[in-house]
Motif scaffolding. Structure first.
Motif, PDB file in Angstrom:
ATOM      1  N   MET A   2       0.802  -1.221   0.000  1.00  0.00           N
ATOM      2  CA  MET A   2       0.000   0.000   0.000  1.00  0.00           C
ATOM      3  C   MET A   2       0.836   1.273   0.000  1.00  0.00           C
ATOM      4  SD  MET A   2      -3.144   1.000   2.531  1.00  0.00           S
ATOM      5  CE  MET A   2      -3.983   2.582   2.366  1.00  0.00           C
ATOM      6  N   MET A   3       1.939   1.306   0.746  1.00  0.00           N
ATOM      7  CA  MET A   3       2.679   2.549   0.929  1.00  0.00           C
ATOM      8  C   MET A   3       3.762   2.778  -0.123  1.00  0.00           C
ATOM      9  SD  MET A   3       3.059   2.569   5.105  1.00  0.00           S
ATOM     10  CE  MET A   3       3.103   4.367   5.246  1.00  0.00           C
ATOM     11  N   HIS A   4       4.068   1.747  -0.890  1.00  0.00           N
ATOM     12  CA  HIS A   4       5.189   1.809  -1.824  1.00  0.00           C
ATOM     13  C   HIS A   4       5.033   2.967  -2.820  1.00  0.00           C
ATOM     14  CE1 HIS A   4       8.543   0.732  -4.154  1.00  0.00           C
ATOM     15  NE2 HIS A   4       8.089  -0.328  -4.793  1.00  0.00           N
ATOM     16  N   ALA A   5       3.831   3.144  -3.355  1.00  0.00           N
ATOM     17  CA  ALA A   5       3.611   4.210  -4.334  1.00  0.00           C
ATOM     18  C   ALA A   5       3.823   5.585  -3.708  1.00  0.00           C
ATOM     19  CB  ALA A   5       2.210   4.103  -4.923  1.00  0.00           C
ATOM     20  N   ASP A   6       3.416   5.751  -2.447  1.00  0.00           N
ATOM     21  CA  ASP A   6       3.638   7.024  -1.760  1.00  0.00           C
ATOM     22  C   ASP A   6       5.127   7.286  -1.566  1.00  0.00           C
ATOM     23  OD1 ASP A   6       0.912   7.279  -1.638  1.00  0.00           O
ATOM     24  OD2 ASP A   6       0.756   6.600   0.440  1.00  0.00           O
ATOM     25  N   PHE A   7       5.860   6.229  -1.219  1.00  0.00           N
ATOM     26  CA  PHE A   7       7.308   6.391  -1.052  1.00  0.00           C
ATOM     27  C   PHE A   7       7.988   6.724  -2.375  1.00  0.00           C
ATOM     28  CE2 PHE A   7       6.946   3.262   2.720  1.00  0.00           C
ATOM     29  CZ  PHE A   7       6.664   4.304   3.579  1.00  0.00           C
ATOM     30  N   ASP A   8       7.429   6.224  -3.468  1.00  0.00           N
ATOM     31  CA  ASP A   8       7.979   6.570  -4.777  1.00  0.00           C
ATOM     32  C   ASP A   8       7.814   8.057  -5.049  1.00  0.00           C
ATOM     33  OD1 ASP A   8       9.035   5.892  -7.486  1.00  0.00           O
ATOM     34  OD2 ASP A   8       7.031   6.528  -8.105  1.00  0.00           O
ATOM     35  N   LEU A   9       6.656   8.614  -4.693  1.00  0.00           N
ATOM     36  CA  LEU A   9       6.437  10.045  -4.875  1.00  0.00           C
ATOM     37  C   LEU A   9       7.407  10.847  -4.016  1.00  0.00           C
ATOM     38  CD1 LEU A   9       4.764  12.391  -6.034  1.00  0.00           C
ATOM     39  CD2 LEU A   9       3.202  12.114  -4.083  1.00  0.00           C
ATOM     40  N   VAL A  10       7.546  10.453  -2.758  1.00  0.00           N
ATOM     41  CA  VAL A  10       8.412  11.202  -1.842  1.00  0.00           C
ATOM     42  C   VAL A  10       9.868  11.144  -2.296  1.00  0.00           C
ATOM     43  CG1 VAL A  10       9.294  11.326   0.516  1.00  0.00           C
ATOM     44  CG2 VAL A  10       6.861  10.937   0.123  1.00  0.00           C
ATOM     45  N   THR A  11      10.365   9.952  -2.590  1.00  0.00           N
ATOM     46  CA  THR A  11      11.783   9.834  -2.953  1.00  0.00           C
ATOM     47  C   THR A  11      12.084  10.493  -4.297  1.00  0.00           C
ATOM     48  OG1 THR A  11      11.389   7.611  -3.863  1.00  0.00           O
ATOM     49  CG2 THR A  11      12.176   7.751  -1.581  1.00  0.00           C
ATOM     50  N   SER A  12      11.100  10.519  -5.197  1.00  0.00           N
ATOM     51  CA  SER A  12      11.334  11.188  -6.481  1.00  0.00           C
ATOM     52  C   SER A  12      11.459  12.693  -6.308  1.00  0.00           C
ATOM     53  CB  SER A  12      10.203  10.860  -7.462  1.00  0.00           C
ATOM     54  OG  SER A  12       8.988  11.482  -7.063  1.00  0.00           O
ATOM     55  N   LEU A  13      10.820  13.245  -5.269  1.00  0.00           N
ATOM     56  CA  LEU A  13      10.861  14.686  -5.034  1.00  0.00           C
ATOM     57  C   LEU A  13      11.963  15.104  -4.069  1.00  0.00           C
ATOM     58  CD1 LEU A  13       7.026  15.342  -4.701  1.00  0.00           C
ATOM     59  CD2 LEU A  13       8.491  16.024  -6.601  1.00  0.00           C
ATOM     60  N   LEU A  14      12.235  14.263  -3.074  1.00  0.00           N
ATOM     61  CA  LEU A  14      13.157  14.659  -2.007  1.00  0.00           C
ATOM     62  C   LEU A  14      14.372  13.757  -1.872  1.00  0.00           C
ATOM     63  CD1 LEU A  14      10.507  15.557   0.733  1.00  0.00           C
ATOM     64  CD2 LEU A  14      11.861  17.164  -0.641  1.00  0.00           C
ATOM     65  N   GLY A  15      14.374  12.606  -2.541  1.00  0.00           N
ATOM     66  CA  GLY A  15      15.498  11.693  -2.440  1.00  0.00           C
ATOM     67  C   GLY A  15      15.404  10.776  -1.235  1.00  0.00           C
ATOM     68  N   ALA A  16      16.536  10.177  -0.874  1.00  0.00           N
ATOM     69  CA  ALA A  16      16.581   9.270   0.278  1.00  0.00           C
ATOM     70  C   ALA A  16      16.567  10.077   1.571  1.00  0.00           C
ATOM     71  CB  ALA A  16      17.836   8.406   0.214  1.00  0.00           C
ATOM     72  N   PRO A  17      15.769   9.677   2.561  1.00  0.00           N
ATOM     73  CA  PRO A  17      15.688  10.450   3.808  1.00  0.00           C
ATOM     74  C   PRO A  17      16.918  10.264   4.682  1.00  0.00           C
ATOM     75  CG  PRO A  17      14.367   8.469   3.990  1.00  0.00           C
ATOM     76  CD  PRO A  17      14.864   8.515   2.568  1.00  0.00           C
ATOM     77  N   ARG A  18      17.158  11.267   5.527  1.00  0.00           N
ATOM     78  CA  ARG A  18      18.248  11.187   6.496  1.00  0.00           C
ATOM     79  C   ARG A  18      17.850  10.309   7.676  1.00  0.00           C
ATOM     80  NH1 ARG A  18      20.816  16.732   8.589  1.00  0.00           N
ATOM     81  NH2 ARG A  18      21.849  16.526   6.556  1.00  0.00           N
ATOM     82  N   ALA A  19      16.583  10.380   8.082  1.00  0.00           N
ATOM     83  CA  ALA A  19      16.103   9.597   9.222  1.00  0.00           C
ATOM     84  C   ALA A  19      14.667   9.159   8.959  1.00  0.00           C
ATOM     85  CB  ALA A  19      16.180  10.413  10.505  1.00  0.00           C
ATOM     86  N   VAL A  20      14.280   8.011   9.562  1.00  0.00           N
ATOM     87  CA  VAL A  20      12.951   7.442   9.381  1.00  0.00           C
ATOM     88  C   VAL A  20      12.382   7.083  10.747  1.00  0.00           C
ATOM     89  CG1 VAL A  20      11.603   5.578   8.326  1.00  0.00           C
ATOM     90  CG2 VAL A  20      13.628   6.458   7.154  1.00  0.00           C
ATOM     91  N   GLN A  21      11.146   7.525  11.022  1.00  0.00           N
ATOM     92  CA  GLN A  21      10.442   7.164  12.250  1.00  0.00           C
ATOM     93  C   GLN A  21       9.111   6.517  11.877  1.00  0.00           C
ATOM     94  OE1 GLN A  21      10.357  11.113  14.120  1.00  0.00           O
ATOM     95  NE2 GLN A  21      11.736  10.333  15.694  1.00  0.00           N
ATOM     96  N   VAL A  22       8.761   5.433  12.577  1.00  0.00           N
ATOM     97  CA  VAL A  22       7.564   4.670  12.228  1.00  0.00           C
ATOM     98  C   VAL A  22       6.744   4.381  13.474  1.00  0.00           C
ATOM     99  CG1 VAL A  22       6.683   2.536  11.202  1.00  0.00           C
ATOM    100  CG2 VAL A  22       8.768   3.581  10.294  1.00  0.00           C
ATOM    101  N   THR A  23       5.436   4.618  13.399  1.00  0.00           N
ATOM    102  CA  THR A  23       4.492   4.162  14.419  1.00  0.00           C
ATOM    103  C   THR A  23       3.357   3.437  13.709  1.00  0.00           C
ATOM    104  OG1 THR A  23       3.320   6.281  14.373  1.00  0.00           O
ATOM    105  CG2 THR A  23       5.011   5.987  16.063  1.00  0.00           C
ATOM    106  N   ALA A  24       2.721   2.477  14.403  1.00  0.00           N
ATOM    107  CA  ALA A  24       1.709   1.671  13.708  1.00  0.00           C
ATOM    108  C   ALA A  24       0.758   1.018  14.691  1.00  0.00           C
ATOM    109  CB  ALA A  24       2.407   0.591  12.877  1.00  0.00           C
ATOM    110  N   VAL A  25      -0.362   0.561  14.162  1.00  0.00           N
ATOM    111  CA  VAL A  25      -1.358  -0.185  14.918  1.00  0.00           C
ATOM    112  C   VAL A  25      -1.961  -1.231  13.994  1.00  0.00           C
ATOM    113  CG1 VAL A  25      -3.254   1.393  14.345  1.00  0.00           C
ATOM    114  CG2 VAL A  25      -3.376   0.024  16.437  1.00  0.00           C
ATOM    115  N   GLU A  26      -2.389  -2.357  14.557  1.00  0.00           N
ATOM    116  CA  GLU A  26      -2.929  -3.457  13.757  1.00  0.00           C
ATOM    117  C   GLU A  26      -4.133  -4.074  14.440  1.00  0.00           C
ATOM    118  OE1 GLU A  26      -0.563  -7.123  13.456  1.00  0.00           O
ATOM    119  OE2 GLU A  26      -0.821  -6.976  11.277  1.00  0.00           O
TER     120      GLU A  26
END
Length: 321
Positions: free
Chosen positions: A168-192
């Motif tokens: 699900m999120m892969h396409a969003d990450f493609d948009l982000v990385t195409s505009l801003l490149g690889a991030p310096r840091a990544v933070q993740v929170t989630a619920v299931e």
């Protein structure tokens, strides 16, 4: 053009597009479940088979369209390439960077074309955003927020934390990385949800002079179908997209430009991204266009997707409710 369509889950979205095209002579659908194959045959009039090997090696097949479970993408793509076929692979290309590179290496050796279904690159709103960032029409991009929400619409896709990033999120990450490149840091929170049928995650990406946030949820009731959008904050303006769609990505969207002087609705073409993606694939195969969704161009987004997927399956990240 004869197409081998592999998969009866998300493959239904591809089947719906092929059924409308005059330049597709024949589609044969592979699946393992007779009832699902019968449903596709009844709806679209396509031939079906349960013999994957015979279909991939059929000399009359021009394109193998892979909509199988993600862990089968790379191996199946390699088999199809070695059989001399061009290949379209549903997102994501592979479940590891090594497997992605294996597909690329096999493609080069076989001299065939491989397309990765980066359908969001054909979204009119995303095209507008990419062009605005490229020509600096609003100044620097400072913040990008992307949100996606969906019900569980596709058989076999539970979109729990073990698959949310990949499916699900892969396409969003493609948009982000195409505009801003690889991030310096990544933070993740989630619920299931208990049992892994549905989940939600928020990913914050840090850059030297910008930030991004990607939020995805598969916790919506079925009548909700899909919704989401983005908010891109530039130095001199904000672009905000709101979108609603069904399981074939057909729906409505509204892009609005906000500046200090005015609020302006931006009229966009009414193109369906999946149909546009398949238009592009068939145009490339006919020699009319050059591949804009090749595997090499998908690697940066895949790298981030795999990183987030790993974090989502780490017990400390998520909790159940």
């Amino acid at each position: 053009m004869k197409i081998a369509l592999l998969g009866t889950g998300f493959g239904q979205a591809h089947a719906a597009v092929y059924a409308t095209r005059d330049d597709v002579d024949e589609v044969i659908v592979f699946g393992r479940t007779t009832a699902k194959l019968r449903k596709i045959a009844d709806e679209f009039g396509f031939a079906t088979t349960t013999d994957l090997d015979a279909l991939i090696t059929d000399p009359s097949v021009d394109l193998v369209d892979i909509c199988l479970p993600t862990h089968l993408h790379a191996d199946t793509a390699v088999r199809a390439l070695e059989a001399g076929k061009d290949v379209l692979v549903e997102l994501p290309l592979a479940t590891s960077m090594d497997d992605a590179q294996r597909v690329i290496d096999t493609q080069r050796a076989a001299g065939r074309q491989v397309f990765v279904d980066m359908f969001s690159r054909f979204s009119p709103a995303n095209v507008f955003l990419r062009e605005a960032a490229a020509d600096q029409r609003y100044g620097a991009l400072l913040s990008l927020e992307v949100e996606g929400r969906t019900a569980l619409l596709w058989p076999g896709y539970d979109l729990g934390l073990d698959s949310l990033a990949m499916d699900m999120m892969h396409a969003d990450f493609d948009l982000v990385t195409s505009l801003l490149g690889a991030p310096r840091a990544v933070q993740v929170t989630a619920v299931e949800k208990p049992g892994g049928r549905g989940s939600a995650a928020e990913v914050v990406l840090t850059y030297p002079e910008a930030m991004a946030r990607c939020s995805s949820s598969s916790l919506m009731p079925r009548p909700y179908q899909m919704g989401g959008g983005f908010r891109a904050t530039f130095a001199d303006a904000v672009l905000e997209l709101g979108m609603r769609a069904d399981d074939t990505n057909r729906g409505t969207s509204q892009l609005t430009e906000y500046t200090d002087q005015e609020q302006r609705r931006i009229d966009l073409p009414g193109a369906a991204p999946y149909a546009q993606m398949i238009d592009h694939v068939l145009a490339c195969l006919a020699g009319r266009e050059k591949n804009r969704i090749d595997p090499v161009g998908a690697l940066e987004a895949l790298r981030l997707t795999l990183d987030v997927s790993h974090r989502l399956t780490t017990p400390q990240v998520a909790h159940q409710s």
